[in-house]
Scaffold this motif. Structure first.
Motif, PDB file in Angstrom:
ATOM      1  N   GLY A 186       0.823  -1.211   0.000  1.00  0.00           N
ATOM      2  CA  GLY A 186       0.000   0.000   0.000  1.00  0.00           C
ATOM      3  C   GLY A 186       0.854   1.256   0.000  1.00  0.00           C
ATOM      4  O   GLY A 186       0.595   2.211  -0.753  1.00  0.00           O
ATOM      5  N   ILE A 187       1.881   1.254   0.835  1.00  0.00           N
ATOM      6  CA  ILE A 187       2.792   2.407   0.850  1.00  0.00           C
ATOM      7  C   ILE A 187       3.520   2.523  -0.487  1.00  0.00           C
ATOM      8  O   ILE A 187       3.683   3.615  -1.045  1.00  0.00           O
ATOM      9  CB  ILE A 187       3.784   2.268   2.010  1.00  0.00           C
ATOM     10  CG1 ILE A 187       3.034   2.383   3.342  1.00  0.00           C
ATOM     11  CG2 ILE A 187       4.872   3.329   1.920  1.00  0.00           C
ATOM     12  CD1 ILE A 187       3.898   2.123   4.545  1.00  0.00           C
ATOM     13  N   GLY A 188       3.960   1.377  -1.017  1.00  0.00           N
ATOM     14  CA  GLY A 188       4.616   1.405  -2.321  1.00  0.00           C
ATOM     15  C   GLY A 188       3.695   1.922  -3.407  1.00  0.00           C
ATOM     16  O   GLY A 188       4.134   2.632  -4.319  1.00  0.00           O
ATOM     17  N   THR A 218      11.910  -2.706  -2.621  1.00  0.00           N
ATOM     18  CA  THR A 218      11.564  -1.287  -2.428  1.00  0.00           C
ATOM     19  C   THR A 218      12.811  -0.407  -2.463  1.00  0.00           C
ATOM     20  O   THR A 218      12.814   0.663  -3.099  1.00  0.00           O
ATOM     21  CB  THR A 218      10.834  -1.107  -1.086  1.00  0.00           C
ATOM     22  OG1 THR A 218       9.671  -1.927  -1.067  1.00  0.00           O
ATOM     23  CG2 THR A 218      10.444   0.345  -0.881  1.00  0.00           C
ATOM     24  N   LEU A 219      13.872  -0.840  -1.796  1.00  0.00           N
ATOM     25  CA  LEU A 219      15.108  -0.058  -1.810  1.00  0.00           C
ATOM     26  C   LEU A 219      15.684   0.039  -3.219  1.00  0.00           C
ATOM     27  O   LEU A 219      16.194   1.105  -3.619  1.00  0.00           O
ATOM     28  CB  LEU A 219      16.134  -0.701  -0.868  1.00  0.00           C
ATOM     29  CG  LEU A 219      15.901  -0.488   0.630  1.00  0.00           C
ATOM     30  CD1 LEU A 219      16.925  -1.276   1.433  1.00  0.00           C
ATOM     31  CD2 LEU A 219      15.984   0.991   0.977  1.00  0.00           C
ATOM     32  N   ILE A 220      15.643  -1.056  -3.974  1.00  0.00           N
ATOM     33  CA  ILE A 220      16.148  -1.014  -5.355  1.00  0.00           C
ATOM     34  C   ILE A 220      15.345  -0.016  -6.186  1.00  0.00           C
ATOM     35  O   ILE A 220      15.910   0.788  -6.954  1.00  0.00           O
ATOM     36  CB  ILE A 220      16.081  -2.417  -5.996  1.00  0.00           C
ATOM     37  CG1 ILE A 220      17.080  -3.350  -5.315  1.00  0.00           C
ATOM     38  CG2 ILE A 220      16.378  -2.339  -7.490  1.00  0.00           C
ATOM     39  CD1 ILE A 220      16.979  -4.788  -5.774  1.00  0.00           C
ATOM     40  N   LEU A 221      14.044  -0.034  -6.025  1.00  0.00           N
ATOM     41  CA  LEU A 221      13.200   0.880  -6.797  1.00  0.00           C
ATOM     42  C   LEU A 221      13.468   2.331  -6.419  1.00  0.00           C
ATOM     43  O   LEU A 221      13.561   3.207  -7.282  1.00  0.00           O
ATOM     44  CB  LEU A 221      11.728   0.520  -6.561  1.00  0.00           C
ATOM     45  CG  LEU A 221      11.312  -0.889  -7.013  1.00  0.00           C
ATOM     46  CD1 LEU A 221       9.849  -1.125  -6.696  1.00  0.00           C
ATOM     47  CD2 LEU A 221      11.584  -1.083  -8.490  1.00  0.00           C
ATOM     48  N   ILE A 222      13.587   2.616  -5.125  1.00  0.00           N
ATOM     49  CA  ILE A 222      13.860   3.992  -4.679  1.00  0.00           C
ATOM     50  C   ILE A 222      15.220   4.458  -5.206  1.00  0.00           C
ATOM     51  O   ILE A 222      15.358   5.565  -5.726  1.00  0.00           O
ATOM     52  CB  ILE A 222      13.803   4.079  -3.143  1.00  0.00           C
ATOM     53  CG1 ILE A 222      12.364   3.879  -2.659  1.00  0.00           C
ATOM     54  CG2 ILE A 222      14.340   5.427  -2.660  1.00  0.00           C
ATOM     55  CD1 ILE A 222      12.232   3.854  -1.153  1.00  0.00           C
ATOM     56  N   LYS A 240      12.014  12.691   0.851  1.00  0.00           N
ATOM     57  CA  LYS A 240      11.632  12.793   2.264  1.00  0.00           C
ATOM     58  C   LYS A 240      10.379  11.969   2.546  1.00  0.00           C
ATOM     59  O   LYS A 240      10.301  11.247   3.544  1.00  0.00           O
ATOM     60  CB  LYS A 240      11.386  14.259   2.630  1.00  0.00           C
ATOM     61  CG  LYS A 240      12.632  15.133   2.639  1.00  0.00           C
ATOM     62  CD  LYS A 240      12.265  16.572   2.921  1.00  0.00           C
ATOM     63  CE  LYS A 240      13.479  17.478   2.860  1.00  0.00           C
ATOM     64  NZ  LYS A 240      13.126  18.889   3.089  1.00  0.00           N
ATOM     65  N   LEU A 241       9.380  12.109   1.634  1.00  0.00           N
ATOM     66  CA  LEU A 241       8.145  11.353   1.823  1.00  0.00           C
ATOM     67  C   LEU A 241       8.408   9.854   1.752  1.00  0.00           C
ATOM     68  O   LEU A 241       7.857   9.075   2.544  1.00  0.00           O
ATOM     69  CB  LEU A 241       7.127  11.768   0.759  1.00  0.00           C
ATOM     70  CG  LEU A 241       5.784  11.034   0.765  1.00  0.00           C
ATOM     71  CD1 LEU A 241       5.061  11.262   2.080  1.00  0.00           C
ATOM     72  CD2 LEU A 241       4.928  11.484  -0.410  1.00  0.00           C
ATOM     73  N   SER A 242       9.275   9.456   0.812  1.00  0.00           N
ATOM     74  CA  SER A 242       9.584   8.036   0.669  1.00  0.00           C
ATOM     75  C   SER A 242      10.232   7.485   1.932  1.00  0.00           C
ATOM     76  O   SER A 242       9.853   6.410   2.426  1.00  0.00           O
ATOM     77  CB  SER A 242      10.509   7.818  -0.530  1.00  0.00           C
ATOM     78  OG  SER A 242       9.906   8.267  -1.719  1.00  0.00           O
ATOM     79  N   LEU A 243      11.207   8.223   2.456  1.00  0.00           N
ATOM     80  CA  LEU A 243      11.883   7.750   3.662  1.00  0.00           C
ATOM     81  C   LEU A 243      10.950   7.747   4.864  1.00  0.00           C
ATOM     82  O   LEU A 243      11.011   6.851   5.715  1.00  0.00           O
ATOM     83  CB  LEU A 243      13.112   8.610   3.941  1.00  0.00           C
ATOM     84  CG  LEU A 243      14.261   8.477   2.925  1.00  0.00           C
ATOM     85  CD1 LEU A 243      15.409   9.384   3.306  1.00  0.00           C
ATOM     86  CD2 LEU A 243      14.730   7.028   2.854  1.00  0.00           C
ATOM     87  N   GLY A 282       8.005   4.589   8.538  1.00  0.00           N
ATOM     88  CA  GLY A 282       6.723   4.298   9.149  1.00  0.00           C
ATOM     89  C   GLY A 282       6.269   2.863   8.901  1.00  0.00           C
ATOM     90  O   GLY A 282       5.751   2.193   9.800  1.00  0.00           O
ATOM     91  N   ALA A 283       6.482   2.395   7.652  1.00  0.00           N
ATOM     92  CA  ALA A 283       6.094   1.020   7.342  1.00  0.00           C
ATOM     93  C   ALA A 283       6.925   0.016   8.135  1.00  0.00           C
ATOM     94  O   ALA A 283       6.395  -0.977   8.650  1.00  0.00           O
ATOM     95  CB  ALA A 283       6.255   0.764   5.846  1.00  0.00           C
TER      96      ALA A 283
END
Length: 629
Positions: A14-16, A212-216, A233-236, A241-242
């Motif tokens: 969901g976060i992704g 997720t880290l690879i995509l970011i 910032k929002l991603s981190l 949070g996740a």
């Protein structure tokens, strides 16, 4: 822990999905060339996470059938194409060497072939040969994972690892490498090691976070848009949070449930424990969000402390007194603070020629209700991006510059008004002095002519001498008719001539003494300031006195003041007057002196009339010392 995986999958995906939606919008709105592969990359990420979120939601509701198969197929297609879109995006970089580009193109073709094969296999198992699905679908999922990690690792090795040198690129590379290590380690450990089910579940979640880290990292390595810092910032924040949410969920489903089962009040224990846990998670998210935001600005983008920079700019502009100086210092300081950006303060009506919108930003400078200037920045090369944090600093800088320019405008208006008022005051003073002099000259002439008229019948020789001296007096008046001030020496010379006239009237009974300090001869005094005092002493102090008449004129300097006095040994004043009280005589001469002193010096000068102990009176004038006429 059996129920933990679908929950964690739903939260993480969901976060992704939220991040990938934002990414897709930014990629679509981008004005850069060759944006097609970035849009494809964003679309693959969005479908991958959206499919995972839908699959997790359906799993929690217990749904089976077509919707589950459709979401699984979509996610499989996105996962198969994800390495292809990433490699294609990396090939767009102009900094890739010819040899690496050639090998990368072969890798790109191979990724397309592998994606087609994997997707075809998955599609066949789900929709064509469902009887084989239960035994072989896990092989397709493994193929997707291994294929993705290997292709991305090869792409990083060929196309990415030699390109980035800045902090931003280093962060992206670190995220990609960390994601590869976490994902590959988790995948290999699950397949090769015999582990308890909770550990296998955690390893599967770690693999998802590695993706997720690879995509970011892949995104931010080549991201070029103004809101990239906000997105990071929002991603981190969401990533932190996740992670905390998953940790809290694992604690809630594991240790907390076990401890609640052993307690005497299980429900109460669970409610209290979950309340405390949620509070800790919220507090940690808030604290860690501030920390990650500061790290993004300071260490990833290499940005300075903009709040401190704004305060320093305000201090630098405070002593400046011209618009040109304010503009020059602003351009130099803001440009040096931003580092990689070109900064100009331009008129608001000047067009931005040859500057792309995504590579520049401009903020109006408000001066009062006007917008006369723009604070404009532009990237010096395509590697540099004007980011949101830069624009925020520009707004603060524009506000500071506008306030300083407005202050300068007000100061200029005040100076102009003060200059105009000074001119008006000078004109008023000159007019008042001319009016006082016009009163003084007829008064003196009237007294002198009366004396001459009295002398003509009995002493014509004295009358003739008096006329000659009177002519000398009026020659002095004509010479100084346009001068409001004279030197003290000129005034003393004039008094000597004037008193020679008065001696004709008084005869041998009048003796005059001048006690003038040698240090005050050049001092500037108002013209004819002493003559009315001498005239008043002769008329009111000595004229009615019997015997010898003595007149003493003194001048001396006391600190920064000039003391002028006219003393006589006449009949004195009719009553004692306080030595500090200004003399308020109604006579024309003394009234003129009092008005002239007030007009010229204000409260810094005084006129005092007093009795002296030996008999007689003294008129004392105190004025500030001025050594030039």
């Amino acid at each position: 822990m059996a129920d933990f995986f679908p929950i964690a999958q739903l939260v993480g995906c969901g976060i992704g999905a939220i991040l990938s939606s934002f990414l897709a919008i930014l990629a679509w709105r981008s004005q850069e060339k060759r944006r097609g592969r970035r849009i494809l990359y964003a679309a693959c990420v969005l479908v991958f996470y959206f499919g995972g979120a839908m699959h997790g939601a359906l799993s929690l509701t217990g749904s089976v059938g077509t919707w589950v198969d459709m979401t699984g197929t979509l996610r499989l297609a996105a996962a198969a194409l994800l390495p292809t879109s990433a490699i294609g995006m990396w090939l767009d970089d102009d900094g890739v060497s010819a040899r690496s580009r050639h090998l990368g193109q072969w890798l790109f073709r191979f990724s397309i072939v592998s994606a087609v094969l994997i997707f075809t296999a998955g599609l066949t198992l789900v929709w064509v040969l469902p009887s084989l699905r239960a035994d072989t679908i896990h092989l397709v999922h493994k193929a997707v994972s291994y294929n993705g990690f290997l292709l991305i690792a090869a792409g990083v090795w060929l196309l990415v690892r030699h390109q980035g040198q800045g902090r931003f690129q280093q962060f992206a590379m670190g995220a990609i490498v960390a994601g590869l290590v976490i994902g590959t380690t988790s995948l290999v450990a699950r397949d090769l090691l015999t582990l308890p089910q909770p550990v296998r579940t955690l390893l599967l979640l770690a693999k998802e976070q590695g993706v997720t880290l690879i995509l970011i990292g892949s995104l931010f390595y080549f991201a070029r848009f103004r809101a990239v810092d906000i997105f990071l910032k929002l991603s981190l924040r969401l990533f932190v949070g996740a992670t905390l949410a998953l940790v809290a969920a694992s604690l809630a489903l594991g240790p907390i449930q076990e401890m609640a089962g052993r307690s005497t009040a299980p429900l109460t224990f669970e409610v209290v424990a979950l309340t405390v846990l949620i509070g800790l998670v919220v507090l940690l998210v808030q604290r860690l969000s501030r920390t990650t935001d500061a790290c993004v600005e300071r260490y990833i983008f290499g940005k300075p402390d903009y709040r401190q920079a704004a305060e320093e700019l305000q201090e630098r502009l405070a002593p400046l007194e011209s618009v040109a100086a304010v503009i020059a210092v602003t351009e130099e300081f803001v440009g040096r603070t931003l580092g990689v950006l070109s900064v100009r303060v331009l008129p608001s009506d000047e067009p931005a020629e040859g500057v792309r919108a995504e590579d520049a930003a401009q903020v109006p400078i408000l001066v009062g209700n006007q917008r006369p200037y723009l604070l404009r920045v532009s990237a010096r090369s395509k590697e540099h991006v004007v980011m949101t944090v830069d624009v925020e600093f520009l707004r603060d800088a524009a506000t500071i510059v506008g306030r300083r320019l407005e202050t300068l405008a007000h100061e200029s208006d005040r100076v102009e008004r003060a200059r105009h008022e000074a001119q008006l005051v000078h004109q008023v003073v000159s007019a008042e002095l001319r009016a006082l002099r016009s009163q003084l000259s007829p008064h003196f002439l009237f007294n002198a002519l009366n004396t001459i008229a009295a002398l003509i019948p009995e002493e014509p020789e004295k009358a003739e001498l008096m006329v000659v001296r009177l002519a000398k007096v009026f020659r002095h008046l004509l010479t100084h008719s346009e001068k409001s001030f004279s030197s003290l020496q000129e005034e003393i010379d004039f008094l000597r001539t004037y008193l020679d006239i008065e001696k004709v009237r008084f005869g041998e009974r009048l003796t005059v003494e001048f006690d003038i300090s040698e240090t005050v001869g050049a001092a500037t005094v108002p013209s004819l300031i002493l003559q009315p005092l001498v005239e008043n002493a002769l008329k009111h102090g000595l004229a009615t006195k019997r015997g010898d008449n003595q007149l003493i004129i003194r001048a001396d300097r006391i600190a920064d003041e000039l003391s002028l006095s006219v003393e006589d040994n006449g009949v004195g004043l009719s009553k004692a007057i306080d030595s500090q009280r200004p003399y308020g005589a109604s006579g024309v001469g003394l009234r003129n002196i009092r008005q002239r002193l007030r007009t010229i010096y204000g409260s810094r000068a005084s006129l005092v009339l007093e009795n002296v102990a030996q008999g007689g009176s003294r008129a004392l004038v105190i004025i500030p010392v001025t050594d030039t006429v």
